[in-house]
Design an enzyme around this catalytic site. Structure first.
Site, PDB file in Angstrom:
ATOM      1  CD  GLU A 172      20.898  27.753   6.745  1.00  0.00           C
ATOM      2  OE1 GLU A 172      20.494  26.990   7.646  1.00  0.00           O
ATOM      3  OE2 GLU A 172      20.171  28.140   5.794  1.00  0.00           O
ATOM      4  CG  HIS A 229      18.719  29.849  10.753  1.00  0.00           C
ATOM      5  ND1 HIS A 229      17.411  30.063  10.392  1.00  0.00           N
ATOM      6  CD2 HIS A 229      19.104  30.987  11.399  1.00  0.00           C
ATOM      7  CE1 HIS A 229      17.024  31.259  10.783  1.00  0.00           C
ATOM      8  NE2 HIS A 229      18.040  31.847  11.391  1.00  0.00           N
ATOM      9  CD  GLU A 250      15.913  26.250  10.072  1.00  0.00           C
ATOM     10  OE1 GLU A 250      15.372  26.633   9.016  1.00  0.00           O
ATOM     11  OE2 GLU A 250      16.594  27.007  10.802  1.00  0.00           O
ATOM     12  NE  ARG A 273      11.306  29.592   6.227  1.00  0.00           N
ATOM     13  CZ  ARG A 273      12.632  29.736   6.058  1.00  0.00           C
ATOM     14  NH1 ARG A 273      13.440  28.694   6.138  1.00  0.00           N
ATOM     15  NH2 ARG A 273      13.141  30.919   5.807  1.00  0.00           N
ATOM     16  CG  HIS A 319      13.351  29.196  10.243  1.00  0.00           C
ATOM     17  ND1 HIS A 319      14.430  29.635   9.514  1.00  0.00           N
ATOM     18  CD2 HIS A 319      12.378  30.131  10.070  1.00  0.00           C
ATOM     19  CE1 HIS A 319      14.123  30.758   8.906  1.00  0.00           C
ATOM     20  NE2 HIS A 319      12.878  31.097   9.220  1.00  0.00           N
TER      21      HIS A 319
HETATM   22  N1  LIG Z   1      19.019  37.034   7.052  1.00  0.00           N
HETATM   23  C1  LIG Z   1      18.877  35.737   6.425  1.00  0.00           C
HETATM   24  C2  LIG Z   1      20.214  35.030   6.262  1.00  0.00           C
HETATM   25  C3  LIG Z   1      20.185  34.138   5.051  1.00  0.00           C
HETATM   26  C4  LIG Z   1      19.029  33.174   4.984  1.00  0.00           C
HETATM   27  C5  LIG Z   1      18.986  32.260   6.189  1.00  0.00           C
HETATM   28  C6  LIG Z   1      17.954  31.152   6.014  1.00  0.00           C
HETATM   29  C7  LIG Z   1      17.972  30.278   7.210  1.00  0.00           C
HETATM   30 SE1  LIG Z   1      16.760  28.790   7.043  1.00  0.00          SE
HETATM   31  C8  LIG Z   1      16.546  31.732   5.821  1.00  0.00           C
HETATM   32  O1  LIG Z   1      16.085  32.446   6.728  1.00  0.00           O
HETATM   33  O2  LIG Z   1      15.969  31.474   4.773  1.00  0.00           O
HETATM   34 ZN   LIG Z   2      16.267  28.731   9.293  1.00  0.00          ZN
HETATM   35 ZN   LIG Z   3      18.295  27.171   6.681  1.00  0.00          ZN
END
Ligand SMILES: NCCCCC[C@@H](C[SeH])C(=O)O
Ligand SMILES: [Zn+2]
Ligand SMILES: [Zn+2]
Length: 308
Positions: free
Chosen positions: A270, A196, A71, A126, A68
């Site tokens: 995260e 992320h 980030e 993003r 993304h």
């Molecule tokens: N497989 C996705 C794990 C949970 C969401 C992670 C977040 C990172 Se910004 C997303 O992709 O919205």
């Molecule tokens: Zn992300």
């Molecule tokens: Zn995120």
């Protein structure tokens, strides 16, 4: 004191220069692998880190950063992690053991087109930068483009949405390149990590459904142990648990797909913070955020990938 190279954010051009310089300076431990190219034909380079001890049948760990674009702490962590690992190999036991027991594939910028766009045009972008015929909106959310309950609840089939799933699973060259690499290395890659921001969470599958994976208890324990270490060492709180419950439903994710491929130690981190700065985490926070993430990687890698 001059802040180190690794406590600053770097432009895409800078990162490409760093990739080649690092490989040249550490040619005995680092190999550059071209796994594909982005929609705008930028190269997707993976750094393969290996200890100097040749071992047959070595396991491997995969870390991708920058899926993304906004980030920025994510690519910063990949660069920081590579230099830390190379500098402390044969000095720090954890790092030495980690590199001697497994190869580490690091993809510093999985979405180079989007990353570049955040430096030139829109800091809050993003998605990737692919365009479709049906709409004049640009970009697919690469973390909704993998073949895991693709485009169900938690993703969108509208090209203008931030969580647009793409035209079909792996429609995006960036997602396809990662999926192809992992398919061809699925017997050696035992641990998958996708980095992320923000939110301070250690997440594991599934995010495409509320169903628990077979080794849920083990992944929960690994995430919990890592979060406890971060709390103890850095007095910072990270949430942990299965993604669907801990953050939100998010189908088509790289971690769920890697899990279903057979990589049963699969996590999404995260990184900092919890929202005060969010994606705009100041450079002065890079060191602490990366040290916290490193602690989690070492904790999970020691337990997770060594189990077989
Ligand atoms: N497989 C996705 C794990 C949970 C969401 C992670 C977040 C990172 Se910004 C997303 O992709 O919205
Ligand atoms: Zn992300
Ligand atoms: Zn995120």
């Amino acid at each position: 004191s001059s802040t180190s190279y690794y406590e600053r954010y770097h432009s895409l051009g800078d990162i490409y220069y760093w990739i080649n310089k690092t490989a040249q300076e550490h040619s005995d431990m680092v190999k550059v692998i071209l796994i594909g190219s982005s929609y705008e034909k930028r190269p997707l380079y993976v750094l393969k880190l290996s200890g100097r001890q040749e071992r047959a049948e070595k396991r491997a760990m995969w870390i991708d950063c920058g899926i993304h674009a906004r980030e920025w702490i994510s690519p910063a962590f990949c660069l920081w992690f590579v230099q830390y690992s190379l500098n402390f190999y044969n000095q720090n036991n954890d790092i030495t053991e980690m590199l001697n027991s497994m190869d580490i594939y690091v993809l510093p910028v999985m979405n180079p087109d989007g990353y570049k766009y955040t430096w030139t045009t829109n800091r809050m972008w993003r998605k990737n930068r692919s365009s479709s015929k049906e709409s004049n909106c640009v970009g697919t959310d690469l973390n909704r483009n993998f073949d895991a309950n693709w485009c169900t609840k938690g993703a969108s089939n509208r090209p203008c949405d931030e969580i647009y799933c793409g035209q079909f699973p792996e429609s995006e060259p960036e997602a396809e390149a990662v999926a192809n690499f992992l398919r061809s290395h699925k017997n050696s890659v035992k641990l998958y990590l996708s980095i992320h921001s923000y939110g301070q969470m250690l997440l594991f599958p599934y995010s495409c459904s509320n169903e628990e994976v077979p080794n849920h208890a083990e992944l929960f324990e690994l995430a919990q142990e890592a979060a406890m270490k971060i709390r103890r060492h850095y007095r910072n709180n990270y949430k942990y648990g299965a993604s669907a419950k801990t953050i939100y439903l998010a189908p088509g994710g790289s971690d769920d797909w890697a899990y279903n491929l057979g990589i049963h130690y699969s996590f999404t981190f995260e990184l900092e913070d919890r929202g005060r700065y969010g994606f705009l985490l100041p450079p002065s926070f890079i060191s602490k955020a990366c040290n916290e993430a490193l602690l989690a990687v070492k904790s999970i890698a020691r337990r997770g990938a060594s189990n077989r």
